[in-house]
Design a protein around this motif. Structure first.
Motif, short mmCIF file in Angstrom:
data_model
loop_
_atom_site.label_atom_id
_atom_site.label_comp_id
_atom_site.label_asym_id
_atom_site.label_seq_id
_atom_site.Cartn_x
_atom_site.Cartn_y
_atom_site.Cartn_z
N HIS A 254 0.83 -1.21 0.00
CA HIS A 254 0.00 0.00 0.00
C HIS A 254 0.86 1.26 0.00
CE1 HIS A 254 -4.11 -1.50 0.34
NE2 HIS A 254 -3.69 -2.42 1.20
N LEU A 255 1.66 1.41 1.05
CA LEU A 255 2.48 2.61 1.14
C LEU A 255 3.53 2.66 0.04
CD1 LEU A 255 2.96 2.90 5.01
CD2 LEU A 255 1.42 4.21 3.55
N GLY A 256 3.99 1.50 -0.41
CA GLY A 256 4.96 1.47 -1.51
C GLY A 256 4.39 2.03 -2.79
N HIS A 257 3.14 1.68 -3.11
CA HIS A 257 2.49 2.25 -4.28
C HIS A 257 2.32 3.76 -4.14
CE1 HIS A 257 1.39 -1.79 -5.71
NE2 HIS A 257 1.06 -1.21 -6.83
N LEU A 258 1.82 4.19 -2.99
CA LEU A 258 1.61 5.62 -2.76
C LEU A 258 2.91 6.40 -2.85
CD1 LEU A 258 -0.90 5.35 0.21
CD2 LEU A 258 -1.42 6.33 -2.02
N TYR A 259 3.94 5.89 -2.19
CA TYR A 259 5.24 6.57 -2.18
C TYR A 259 5.84 6.60 -3.60
CZ TYR A 259 9.96 7.75 -0.55
OH TYR A 259 11.18 8.37 -0.34
N GLY A 260 5.69 5.49 -4.32
CA GLY A 260 6.22 5.43 -5.68
C GLY A 260 5.49 6.36 -6.62
N TRP A 261 4.17 6.41 -6.53
CA TRP A 261 3.40 7.31 -7.40
C TRP A 261 3.74 8.77 -7.10
CZ3 TRP A 261 -2.34 5.27 -7.99
CH2 TRP A 261 -2.31 4.05 -8.65
N GLN A 262 3.91 9.10 -5.82
CA GLN A 262 4.21 10.50 -5.48
C GLN A 262 5.58 10.92 -5.94
OE1 GLN A 262 2.71 12.52 -1.92
NE2 GLN A 262 4.81 12.50 -1.15
N ASN A 263 6.55 9.99 -5.89
CA ASN A 263 7.94 10.34 -6.20
C ASN A 263 8.40 9.82 -7.57
OD1 ASN A 263 8.96 11.60 -3.52
ND2 ASN A 263 7.92 9.72 -2.87
N ASN A 264 7.42 9.38 -8.38
CA ASN A 264 7.70 8.92 -9.74
C ASN A 264 8.75 7.80 -9.75
OD1 ASN A 264 7.22 8.93 -12.51
ND2 ASN A 264 8.90 10.37 -12.91
N LEU A 265 8.54 6.82 -8.88
CA LEU A 265 9.46 5.69 -8.77
C LEU A 265 8.79 4.41 -9.24
CD1 LEU A 265 10.86 6.32 -5.15
CD2 LEU A 265 11.99 6.90 -7.31
N GLU A 266 9.57 3.50 -9.81
CA GLU A 266 9.06 2.17 -10.07
C GLU A 266 8.82 1.47 -8.73
OE1 GLU A 266 8.27 1.02 -12.93
OE2 GLU A 266 9.16 2.56 -14.21
N LEU A 267 7.98 0.45 -8.75
CA LEU A 267 7.60 -0.18 -7.48
C LEU A 267 8.81 -0.74 -6.74
CD1 LEU A 267 5.16 -0.76 -5.72
CD2 LEU A 267 4.90 -2.96 -6.88
N HIS A 268 9.73 -1.39 -7.45
CA HIS A 268 10.90 -1.97 -6.77
C HIS A 268 11.79 -0.87 -6.19
CE1 HIS A 268 12.62 -1.16 -10.79
NE2 HIS A 268 13.78 -1.09 -10.16
N GLU A 269 11.81 0.30 -6.86
CA GLU A 269 12.59 1.42 -6.33
C GLU A 269 11.93 1.97 -5.07
OE1 GLU A 269 14.40 3.29 -10.47
OE2 GLU A 269 12.42 3.92 -9.80
N SER A 270 10.60 2.01 -5.06
CA SER A 270 9.86 2.46 -3.88
C SER A 270 10.08 1.51 -2.71
CB SER A 270 8.38 2.57 -4.21
OG SER A 270 7.63 3.01 -3.11
N PHE A 271 10.06 0.19 -3.00
CA PHE A 271 10.33 -0.80 -1.95
C PHE A 271 11.70 -0.57 -1.33
CE2 PHE A 271 7.48 -4.48 -3.68
CZ PHE A 271 6.36 -3.74 -3.35
N ALA A 272 12.69 -0.36 -2.19
CA ALA A 272 14.06 -0.18 -1.71
C ALA A 272 14.18 1.06 -0.85
CB ALA A 272 15.02 -0.11 -2.90
N ALA A 273 13.50 2.15 -1.27
CA ALA A 273 13.57 3.40 -0.51
C ALA A 273 12.92 3.24 0.87
CB ALA A 273 12.88 4.52 -1.29
N LEU A 274 11.74 2.59 0.91
CA LEU A 274 11.07 2.39 2.19
C LEU A 274 11.83 1.40 3.06
CD1 LEU A 274 7.30 2.24 1.12
CD2 LEU A 274 8.51 4.13 2.19
N GLY A 275 12.48 0.42 2.43
CA GLY A 275 13.23 -0.58 3.18
C GLY A 275 14.40 -0.01 3.96
N LYS A 276 14.92 1.14 3.51
CA LYS A 276 16.05 1.76 4.20
C LYS A 276 15.68 2.24 5.60
CE LYS A 276 18.28 3.32 -0.07
NZ LYS A 276 18.68 4.50 -0.90
N SER A 277 14.38 2.48 5.82
CA SER A 277 13.93 2.95 7.14
C SER A 277 13.74 1.81 8.13
CB SER A 277 12.62 3.72 7.00
OG SER A 277 12.77 4.83 6.15
N CYS A 278 13.77 0.57 7.64
CA CYS A 278 13.57 -0.59 8.50
C CYS A 278 14.88 -0.96 9.17
CB CYS A 278 13.04 -1.76 7.67
SG CYS A 278 12.82 -3.29 8.61
#
Length: 457
Positions: A254-278
């Motif tokens: 859910h948040l990966g799609h939202l974050y990717g759409w807002q920042n013009n990222l592919e889904l795997h790029e959005s996953f990687a960006a969010l994963g850095k906070s874990c």
């Protein structure tokens, strides 16, 4: 003898039609060499590994290679059942035959629910036929996936729950509660559905005596079936969480799609960006290289608050359209070309988010088998949704009890909302049987009107 035949003739027709369809699919898979565990990938491979590890190594792990670390992303009932089939018959073909039987019984369950709702064998027959010829479902029968078992338990759980609403029987409520609780052990989404059904049971038949009885029955059944899994997770992972699937689905999907759409990222790029906070810890689980642990829940709100309202609106609307029209016909096209068809790097919905400049080129780039089935699927499902819309506007004409009708609509809303980010068609599997229940009366009404008009001519 004639009376017996007339009573069950629809069941016989459904069985033979399903047997012919499934046999053609099964034999094709056999000739292609697909009845072999060595070719499994992605989710089917994880389910197969979990099934094998459970019986051969005594550990519930979806890892196909050492170390076979325990996890709770998957839940155990499907691996338990499929693993038993593998152990007894030593081949995935036995699992597919078992799923063939479950699917036929599920079609009978759809028939029974439709007959209960609409008091019409013709409408029930239409709903059951739509179910067996739905590519989303019948392609999954020959897949090492949990959807067919999930559908079986869901459909019969709904059937017995509807009968409970009518009769008030505590036995029927206990039976439906058991089926829904077992379903949570097939797919984690079933956990929230079981709680949703309990809440509806309270609202539909509210009085203090029934509230006490239903609460007691549900608590006993729910605890007896699910507590061992909760306890296993407490011992291994140090907390009482049922699954880590909610972490993956909410944070990454859910948040990966939202974050990717807002920042013009592919889904795997959005996953990687969010994963850095874990922050990885000793009990972190692995999801295709992404960090997963219970501390992700602390990040839900901070990430969500970064998303613009316009992006959330696009997500709910365009994501909803993608879910509703992400039908199985595209998968059928892929099946025809043996899953070797090339796919566009960007799907239509993601392109619409970016302005929609490449929609026609995406459509034109589809190989013929995908293009034709894609077009057929959109036409078929547009018709199904029109029939469902007709019923929504005219439901009182069909004499259905308001409580039953609201419950079916709530099921549709539940699976729609919980599956909006779905880009794989299998998430449609629990939604489709209930849209068929709503659309079948519309098709039956149109068929009768055309027949009467033809006779007049």
């Amino acid at each position: 003898m004639i009376d017996l035949f007339n009573k069950y003739k629809h069941f016989a027709v459904i069985f033979f039609l399903w047997l012919i369809l499934w046999s053609a699919l099964f034999l094709t898979e056999y000739r292609r060499g697909n009845l072999n565990a060595d070719i499994l990938t992605s989710d089917p491979l994880e389910y197969y590994a979990a099934s094998v590890n459970l019986y051969q190594r005594g550990v519930f792990s979806r890892m196909s290679e050492a170390p076979f670390t325990p996890d709770r992303f998957r839940t155990p009932l499907y691996p338990l059942v499929a693993g038993a089939m593998l152990k007894i018959f030593n081949g995935i073909a036995a699992v597919y035959v078992f799923q063939f039987i479950l699917f036929y019984l599920s079609a009978i369950g759809v028939y029974r629910i439709a007959e209960f709702l609409w008091n019409s064998k013709q409408i029930a027959f239409i709903a059951a036929l739509a179910f067996i010829f739905n590519p989303v479902s019948f392609l999954l029968v020959n897949s090492f996936m949990s959807e067919i078992l999930f559908l079986f338990l869901l459909i019969f759980g709904v059937y017995y729950f509807l009968r409970h609403i009518k009769s008030g029987s505590a036995v029927l409520f206990a039976l439906s509660a058991a089926l829904f609780s077992l379903n949570a052990l097939v797919r984690p989404v079933g956990l929230y559905f079981a709680l949703f059904v309990f809440l509806y049971s309270v609202l539909a038949n509210f009085n203090l005596r029934k509230l006490f009885i239903n609460t007691f029955v549900f608590a006993v059944v729910f605890a007896a079936i699910l507590f061992p899994w909760f306890l296993r997770n407490r011992i291994i992972f140090g907390d009482w969480y049922f699954t880590s699937a909610d972490l993956v689905n909410i944070y990454y999907m859910h948040l990966g799609h939202l974050y990717g759409w807002q920042n013009n990222l592919e889904l795997h790029e959005s996953f990687a960006a969010l994963g850095k906070s874990c922050v990885r810890s000793g009990i972190s689980e692995d999801y295709h290289g992404l960090c997963v642990n219970s501390r992700l829940r602390e990040l839900y709100l901070p990430v969500f608050l970064q998303i613009r309202p316009s992006v959330i609106f696009k997500y709910m609307t365009l994501g909803g359209v993608r879910f509703l029209f992400n039908d199985g016909f595209n998968e059928l096209g892929n099946w025809f070309c043996q899953h070797k068809c090339s796919k566009a790097p960007v799907n239509i919905i993601d392109d619409l988010v970016r302005g929609g400049k490449n929609i026609f080129s995406i459509i034109a780039s589809k190989p013929p088998s995908l293009l034709y089935t894609w077009i057929i699927g959109k036409i078929v499902w547009a018709g199904i949704f029109l029939f469902a819309a007709f019923l929504l506007l005219n439901w009182q004409k069909f004499g259905i009890d308001k409580k039953y009708f609201i419950f079916i609509l709530m099921i549709l809303v539940y699976f729609f909302l919980i599956s909006i980010p779905a880009w794989t068609t299998r998430y449609r599997a629990p939604f489709d049987p209930f849209i068929f229940l709503i659309a079948a009366p519309g098709f039956w009404y149109l068929k009768n009107r055309l027949y009467v008009r033809h006779k007049r001519i």
